[in-house]
Design a protein around this motif. Structure first.
Motif, PDB file in Angstrom:
ATOM      1  N   TYR A  23       0.668  -1.083   0.063  1.00  0.00           N
ATOM      2  CA  TYR A  23       0.262   0.002   0.188  1.00  0.00           C
ATOM      3  C   TYR A  23       0.943   1.400  -0.179  1.00  0.00           C
ATOM      4  N   GLY A  57      -2.094  12.267   5.959  1.00  0.00           N
ATOM      5  CA  GLY A  57      -3.398  12.915   6.258  1.00  0.00           C
ATOM      6  C   GLY A  57      -4.439  11.888   5.583  1.00  0.00           C
ATOM      7  N   LYS A  58      -3.951  10.735   4.843  1.00  0.00           N
ATOM      8  CA  LYS A  58      -4.888  10.054   4.151  1.00  0.00           C
ATOM      9  C   LYS A  58      -4.958   8.468   4.478  1.00  0.00           C
ATOM     10  N   GLY A  59      -5.795   7.502   4.013  1.00  0.00           N
ATOM     11  CA  GLY A  59      -5.788   6.246   4.045  1.00  0.00           C
ATOM     12  C   GLY A  59      -4.741   5.396   3.396  1.00  0.00           C
ATOM     13  N   PRO A  60      -4.524   4.374   3.409  1.00  0.00           N
ATOM     14  CA  PRO A  60      -3.500   3.543   2.710  1.00  0.00           C
ATOM     15  C   PRO A  60      -4.334   3.434   1.350  1.00  0.00           C
ATOM     16  N   GLU A  61      -3.326   3.216   0.304  1.00  0.00           N
ATOM     17  CA  GLU A  61      -3.965   3.024  -1.044  1.00  0.00           C
ATOM     18  C   GLU A  61      -3.408   1.678  -1.682  1.00  0.00           C
ATOM     19  N   PHE A 112      -8.747   4.113  11.214  1.00  0.00           N
ATOM     20  CA  PHE A 112      -9.136   3.619   9.849  1.00  0.00           C
ATOM     21  C   PHE A 112     -10.034   2.812   9.686  1.00  0.00           C
ATOM     22  N   PHE A 166      -9.587   1.666   1.991  1.00  0.00           N
ATOM     23  CA  PHE A 166      -9.368   2.318   3.080  1.00  0.00           C
ATOM     24  C   PHE A 166     -10.050   3.733   3.110  1.00  0.00           C
ATOM     25  N   GLY A 167     -10.580   4.305   4.398  1.00  0.00           N
ATOM     26  CA  GLY A 167     -11.123   5.640   4.519  1.00  0.00           C
ATOM     27  C   GLY A 167     -10.058   6.485   4.712  1.00  0.00           C
ATOM     28  N   ASP A 168     -10.326   7.727   4.924  1.00  0.00           N
ATOM     29  CA  ASP A 168      -9.139   8.698   4.889  1.00  0.00           C
ATOM     30  C   ASP A 168      -9.002   8.936   6.586  1.00  0.00           C
ATOM     31  N   ARG A 200      -9.207  11.331  13.081  1.00  0.00           N
ATOM     32  CA  ARG A 200      -8.009  11.738  14.228  1.00  0.00           C
ATOM     33  C   ARG A 200      -8.643  11.928  15.420  1.00  0.00           C
TER      34      ARG A 200
END
Lengths: 111, 114
Positions: free
Chosen positions: A36, A41-45, B90, B105-107, B110
């Motif tokens: 990934y 600031g983002k989720g894993p891609e 997440f 996954f979402g973002d 926090r």
């Protein structure tokens, strides 16, 4: 206990300087190895899934390979936009749905 | 498709408060999961679900509850927040129930516990 270890923790490259990231695993009966990419600031891609030793997959400047004990993410002629944290995760298969993630490699590509 | 949507994006709680982190996916995925990500620790699985009405514990389930009444939604509840639960959370989903499919996954949410 299943473990996934990534090295190095951080890697700084110049634009165009090729290198590799390592993911070694001790996951019982590994059935899948995932790579990934995670931006701040983002989720894993999701990038790749590798299922068997010897398998290779490519996407643009990235190529992932798998052996019986480790996986490599090769980055050819990287660009600044390749800067991110790269995560790998092992999947043991069967009725165990729990992925084991490594701590990641923070890649910085300078222009 | 929105993919995996998490709300709220940021939250500050006081010790002892409760709250629910929301997660929704519009891909009709059977498998959903919650992770927490802490510096130097990597992603750790809290709870997961292989379908509506079915949930199970992950690696770090203590202090968290989940339920799955629909395919789309998988909320995570903190019963009595503690500073140790300060983290980035997440939610992820994937096709099928075998775990061998890539997760989306979402973002993240926090969360800070004071």
């Amino acid at each position: 206990e299943d473990q996934v270890t990534q090295s190095p923790e951080a890697l700084r490259l110049q634009e165009g300087e090729s290198s590799s990231l390592n993911c070694s695993y001790t996951v019982s009966g590994l059935r899948g190895l995932f790579w990934y990419r995670q931006d701040p600031g983002k989720g894993p891609e999701f990038l790749f899934t590798l299922y068997s030793a010897g398998e290779e997959k490519e996407k643009e400047r990235l190529k992932a390979t798998l052996t019986k004990k480790e996986s490599f993410l090769h980055i050819t002629a990287p660009k600044p936009e390749d800067s991110a944290t790269y995560l790998c995760a092992g999947y043991p298969g069967g009725s165990n749905y729990k992925l084991t993630f490594g701590k990641g490699t923070l890649l910085t590509v300078n222009p | 498709n929105a993919g995996v949507t998490q709300t709220p994006k940021f939250q500050v709680l006081k010790t002892g408060q409760s709250m629910t982190l929301q997660c929704a996916q519009d891909m009709n995925h059977e498998y959903m999961s919650w992770y927490r990500q802490d510096p130097g620790m990597g992603l750790r699985l809290i709870h997961y679900s292989v379908g509506a009405g079915i949930t199970d514990q992950g690696e770090v389930p203590n202090g968290y509850n989940v339920s799955r009444s629909t395919t789309e939604d998988f909320p995570l509840r903190l019963l009595s927040a503690a500073p140790s639960q300060t983290s980035v959370y997440f939610c992820a989903s994937s096709y099928g129930t075998g775990g061998g499919q890539p997760q989306h996954f979402g973002d993240g949410t926090r969360l800070s516990i004071l």
